[in-house]
Design a protein around this motif. Structure first.
Motif, PDB file in Angstrom:
ATOM      1  N   GLU A  34       0.833  -1.204   0.000  1.00 52.39           N
ATOM      2  CA  GLU A  34       0.000   0.000   0.000  1.00 52.39           C
ATOM      3  C   GLU A  34       0.866   1.252   0.000  1.00 52.39           C
ATOM      4  OE1 GLU A  34      -3.458  -0.062   2.661  1.00 52.39           O
ATOM      5  OE2 GLU A  34      -2.837  -2.085   3.247  1.00 52.39           O
ATOM      6  N   THR A  35       0.442   2.258  -0.758  1.00 54.83           N
ATOM      7  CA  THR A  35       1.215   3.488  -0.890  1.00 54.83           C
ATOM      8  C   THR A  35       0.741   4.605   0.034  1.00 54.83           C
ATOM      9  OG1 THR A  35      -0.239   4.266  -2.683  1.00 54.83           O
ATOM     10  CG2 THR A  35       1.696   2.964  -3.311  1.00 54.83           C
ATOM     11  N   ARG A  36      -0.450   4.466   0.615  1.00 48.89           N
ATOM     12  CA  ARG A  36      -1.039   5.577   1.365  1.00 48.89           C
ATOM     13  C   ARG A  36      -0.258   5.917   2.632  1.00 48.89           C
ATOM     14  NH1 ARG A  36      -4.800   3.952   5.461  1.00 48.89           N
ATOM     15  NH2 ARG A  36      -5.038   1.684   5.595  1.00 48.89           N
ATOM     16  N   PHE A  37       0.398   4.944   3.234  1.00 50.51           N
ATOM     17  CA  PHE A  37       1.139   5.224   4.469  1.00 50.51           C
ATOM     18  C   PHE A  37       2.361   6.092   4.192  1.00 50.51           C
ATOM     19  CE2 PHE A  37      -0.959   1.072   5.133  1.00 50.51           C
ATOM     20  CZ  PHE A  37      -1.807   1.444   6.169  1.00 50.51           C
ATOM     21  N   ALA A  38       2.976   5.891   3.037  1.00 50.16           N
ATOM     22  CA  ALA A  38       4.111   6.732   2.651  1.00 50.16           C
ATOM     23  C   ALA A  38       3.637   8.144   2.323  1.00 50.16           C
ATOM     24  CB  ALA A  38       4.833   6.124   1.458  1.00 50.16           C
ATOM     25  N   SER A  39       2.543   8.258   1.596  1.00 47.86           N
ATOM     26  CA  SER A  39       2.024   9.573   1.216  1.00 47.86           C
ATOM     27  C   SER A  39       1.489  10.339   2.423  1.00 47.86           C
ATOM     28  CB  SER A  39       0.915   9.424   0.162  1.00 47.86           C
ATOM     29  OG  SER A  39      -0.160   8.656   0.668  1.00 47.86           O
ATOM     30  N   GLU A  40       1.036   9.611   3.448  1.00 52.02           N
ATOM     31  CA  GLU A  40       0.531  10.252   4.664  1.00 52.02           C
ATOM     32  C   GLU A  40       1.614  10.419   5.724  1.00 52.02           C
ATOM     33  OE1 GLU A  40      -2.639   7.686   5.872  1.00 52.02           O
ATOM     34  OE2 GLU A  40      -3.929   8.222   4.181  1.00 52.02           O
ATOM     35  N   HIS A  41       2.846  10.070   5.380  1.00 53.14           N
ATOM     36  CA  HIS A  41       3.997  10.199   6.283  1.00 53.14           C
ATOM     37  C   HIS A  41       3.821   9.378   7.560  1.00 53.14           C
ATOM     38  CE1 HIS A  41       5.481  13.360   3.656  1.00 53.14           C
ATOM     39  NE2 HIS A  41       4.310  13.983   3.776  1.00 53.14           N
ATOM     40  N   HIS A  42       3.305   8.192   7.412  1.00 50.99           N
ATOM     41  CA  HIS A  42       3.134   7.280   8.534  1.00 50.99           C
ATOM     42  C   HIS A  42       4.138   6.123   8.431  1.00 50.99           C
ATOM     43  CE1 HIS A  42      -1.264   8.764   9.178  1.00 50.99           C
ATOM     44  NE2 HIS A  42      -0.396   9.457   9.911  1.00 50.99           N
ATOM     45  N   LEU A  43       5.392   6.493   8.243  1.00 54.10           N
ATOM     46  CA  LEU A  43       6.470   5.512   8.171  1.00 54.10           C
ATOM     47  C   LEU A  43       7.443   5.761   9.317  1.00 54.10           C
ATOM     48  CD1 LEU A  43       7.265   5.575   4.343  1.00 54.10           C
ATOM     49  CD2 LEU A  43       5.946   3.843   5.566  1.00 54.10           C
ATOM     50  N   GLY A  44       8.091   4.721   9.778  1.00 52.40           N
ATOM     51  CA  GLY A  44       9.065   4.867  10.854  1.00 52.40           C
ATOM     52  C   GLY A  44      10.269   5.685  10.420  1.00 52.40           C
ATOM     53  N   LYS A  45      10.940   6.300  11.396  1.00 53.79           N
ATOM     54  CA  LYS A  45      12.070   7.178  11.065  1.00 53.79           C
ATOM     55  C   LYS A  45      13.244   6.408  10.463  1.00 53.79           C
ATOM     56  CE  LYS A  45      13.765   7.132  15.865  1.00 53.79           C
ATOM     57  NZ  LYS A  45      14.120   7.995  17.019  1.00 53.79           N
ATOM     58  N   TYR A  46      13.409   5.151  10.829  1.00 58.34           N
ATOM     59  CA  TYR A  46      14.514   4.371  10.276  1.00 58.34           C
ATOM     60  C   TYR A  46      14.205   3.821   8.887  1.00 58.34           C
ATOM     61  CZ  TYR A  46      16.558   4.730  14.909  1.00 58.34           C
ATOM     62  OH  TYR A  46      17.082   5.223  16.081  1.00 58.34           O
ATOM     63  N   VAL A  47      12.922   3.793   8.542  1.00 58.26           N
ATOM     64  CA  VAL A  47      12.542   3.380   7.189  1.00 58.26           C
ATOM     65  C   VAL A  47      13.012   4.421   6.180  1.00 58.26           C
ATOM     66  CG1 VAL A  47      10.586   2.931   5.651  1.00 58.26           C
ATOM     67  CG2 VAL A  47      10.558   2.040   7.980  1.00 58.26           C
ATOM     68  N   GLU A  48      13.003   5.693   6.592  1.00 59.83           N
ATOM     69  CA  GLU A  48      13.311   6.795   5.684  1.00 59.83           C
ATOM     70  C   GLU A  48      14.798   7.147   5.647  1.00 59.83           C
ATOM     71  OE1 GLU A  48      10.722   9.786   7.249  1.00 59.83           O
ATOM     72  OE2 GLU A  48       9.015   9.108   6.050  1.00 59.83           O
ATOM     73  N   CYS A  49      15.632   6.316   6.242  1.00 59.09           N
ATOM     74  CA  CYS A  49      17.081   6.604   6.270  1.00 59.09           C
ATOM     75  C   CYS A  49      17.814   6.170   4.998  1.00 59.09           C
ATOM     76  CB  CYS A  49      17.717   5.921   7.476  1.00 59.09           C
ATOM     77  SG  CYS A  49      17.323   6.702   9.058  1.00 59.09           S
ATOM     78  N   LEU A  50      17.105   5.494   4.091  1.00 60.03           N
ATOM     79  CA  LEU A  50      17.694   5.056   2.813  1.00 60.03           C
ATOM     80  C   LEU A  50      18.905   4.142   3.012  1.00 60.03           C
ATOM     81  CD1 LEU A  50      17.564   8.410   0.802  1.00 60.03           C
ATOM     82  CD2 LEU A  50      15.904   6.548   0.761  1.00 60.03           C
ATOM     83  N   HIS A  51      18.904   3.374   4.092  1.00 59.70           N
ATOM     84  CA  HIS A  51      20.068   2.538   4.386  1.00 59.70           C
ATOM     85  C   HIS A  51      20.234   1.400   3.389  1.00 59.70           C
ATOM     86  CE1 HIS A  51      16.584   0.773   6.301  1.00 59.70           C
ATOM     87  NE2 HIS A  51      17.222  -0.365   6.486  1.00 59.70           N
ATOM     88  N   GLY A  52      19.127   0.922   2.819  1.00 56.98           N
ATOM     89  CA  GLY A  52      19.220  -0.129   1.820  1.00 56.98           C
ATOM     90  C   GLY A  52      19.437   0.417   0.419  1.00 56.98           C
ATOM     91  N   ILE A  53      18.849   1.580   0.142  1.00 55.44           N
ATOM     92  CA  ILE A  53      18.982   2.188  -1.183  1.00 55.44           C
ATOM     93  C   ILE A  53      20.349   2.859  -1.340  1.00 55.44           C
ATOM     94  CG2 ILE A  53      18.092   3.986  -2.727  1.00 55.44           C
ATOM     95  CD1 ILE A  53      15.316   3.477  -1.525  1.00 55.44           C
ATOM     96  N   LEU A  54      20.719   3.672  -0.356  1.00 58.40           N
ATOM     97  CA  LEU A  54      21.987   4.396  -0.434  1.00 58.40           C
ATOM     98  C   LEU A  54      23.144   3.582   0.129  1.00 58.40           C
ATOM     99  CD1 LEU A  54      23.530   7.008  -1.039  1.00 58.40           C
ATOM    100  CD2 LEU A  54      22.858   7.835   1.222  1.00 58.40           C
ATOM    101  N   GLY A  55      22.995   3.121   1.385  1.00 55.98           N
ATOM    102  CA  GLY A  55      24.092   2.415   2.049  1.00 55.98           C
ATOM    103  C   GLY A  55      24.398   1.059   1.450  1.00 55.98           C
ATOM    104  N   GLY A  56      23.448   0.126   1.601  1.00 59.10           N
ATOM    105  CA  GLY A  56      23.656  -1.224   1.083  1.00 59.10           C
ATOM    106  C   GLY A  56      23.441  -1.332  -0.412  1.00 59.10           C
ATOM    107  N   GLY A  57      22.940  -0.242  -1.026  1.00 60.94           N
ATOM    108  CA  GLY A  57      22.665  -0.247  -2.460  1.00 60.94           C
ATOM    109  C   GLY A  57      23.752   0.446  -3.273  1.00 60.94           C
ATOM    110  N   PHE A  58      23.591   1.761  -3.486  1.00 60.59           N
ATOM    111  CA  PHE A  58      24.479   2.488  -4.390  1.00 60.59           C
ATOM    112  C   PHE A  58      25.935   2.518  -3.916  1.00 60.59           C
ATOM    113  CE2 PHE A  58      20.352   4.552  -5.579  1.00 60.59           C
ATOM    114  CZ  PHE A  58      20.321   4.038  -6.867  1.00 60.59           C
ATOM    115  N   LEU A  59      26.147   2.658  -2.600  1.00 62.79           N
ATOM    116  CA  LEU A  59      27.528   2.696  -2.108  1.00 62.79           C
ATOM    117  C   LEU A  59      28.218   1.341  -2.191  1.00 62.79           C
ATOM    118  CD1 LEU A  59      27.339   5.085   1.002  1.00 62.79           C
ATOM    119  CD2 LEU A  59      28.226   5.554  -1.298  1.00 62.79           C
ATOM    120  N   VAL A  60      27.439   0.287  -2.393  1.00 67.15           N
ATOM    121  CA  VAL A  60      28.013  -1.043  -2.603  1.00 67.15           C
ATOM    122  C   VAL A  60      28.132  -1.342  -4.098  1.00 67.15           C
ATOM    123  CG1 VAL A  60      27.568  -3.522  -2.329  1.00 67.15           C
ATOM    124  CG2 VAL A  60      27.302  -1.992  -0.383  1.00 67.15           C
ATOM    125  N   LEU A  61      27.248  -0.773  -4.899  1.00 70.21           N
ATOM    126  CA  LEU A  61      27.320  -0.975  -6.344  1.00 70.21           C
ATOM    127  C   LEU A  61      28.559  -0.306  -6.939  1.00 70.21           C
ATOM    128  CD1 LEU A  61      23.566  -0.521  -7.396  1.00 70.21           C
ATOM    129  CD2 LEU A  61      24.864  -2.648  -7.158  1.00 70.21           C
TER     130      LEU A  61
END
Length: 204
Positions: A34-61
């Protein structure tokens, strides 16, 4: 010598792990698809840290691409001696590996904090959005009967625990592989440098 082949093997593994980290992090943004929780800003603070996209993702690629491309790298070749270029390439891969260490380390830390902190959810007791498991310091992970405290998003505890755990494992494997490449790069660089110096001495 197998130093270059080992580096390329590590590179391909990091490529797969990096892509999996990006996918896992993206899924955290959409509980139960579901996308509504992201659009309503009802996500945990650690979800929005981009640790998988930036850290474990691009910085590893980045190091993954460097390791895979080592067979084309001859940045310091001199007098036509291939070993000189290989020495430089292997030693430069150590710098790329350190980038991967930083990225995967960031992924590990945020994933561990996300698991310890627990999800951000709407509780049926407080009738409000909150972190109901913050004070448990991760103890909620083994208290399955308390998971029902989160009413929305549905099954958010299972969703977060599964994906944060996956990212923690992926980050750990990435960290180990990058550390192995640091050792491999140093040993390979010194070995090729020795061969290069020997060849140059002959030329001299």
């Amino acid at each position: 010598m197998c130093f270059g082949r080992c580096a390329r093997c590590i590179g391909y593994k990091l490529l797969v792990l990096g892509l999996l980290s990006i996918v896992a992090n993206i899924l955290l943004y959409f509980p139960n698809g579901e996308t509504r929780f992201a659009s309503e800003h009802h996500l945990g603070k650690y979800v929005e840290c981009l640790h998988g996209i930036l850290g474990g993702g691009f910085l590893v690629l980045i190091p993954a691409a460097v390791f895979i491309g080592l067979h084309n790298d001859d940045c310091c070749g001199c007098f036509g001696h291939e070993d000189c270029g290989k020495s430089c390439a292997m030693l430069s891969s150590v710098l790329a590996a350190f980038i991967g260490i930083l990225g995967s380390g960031y992924c590990i830390i945020i994933s561990a904090l996300g698991l310890s902190h627990g999800p951000y959810c709407f509780t049926h007791l407080e009738r409000n959005w909150m972190y109901p498991f913050t004070e448990s310091s991760g103890g909620y992970l083994f208290e399955y009967n308390k998971w029902s405290a989160c009413q929305e998003p549905h099954n958010i505890v299972q969703w977060n625990v599964t994906l944060f755990s996956i990212l923690l494992v992926l980050g750990g494997i990435e960290f180990i592989l990058c550390f192995i490449q640091i050792i491999n790069g140093i040993l390979g660089g010194l070995q090729y440098k020795e061969l290069c110096c020997g060849c140059l001495n002959v030329v001299g």
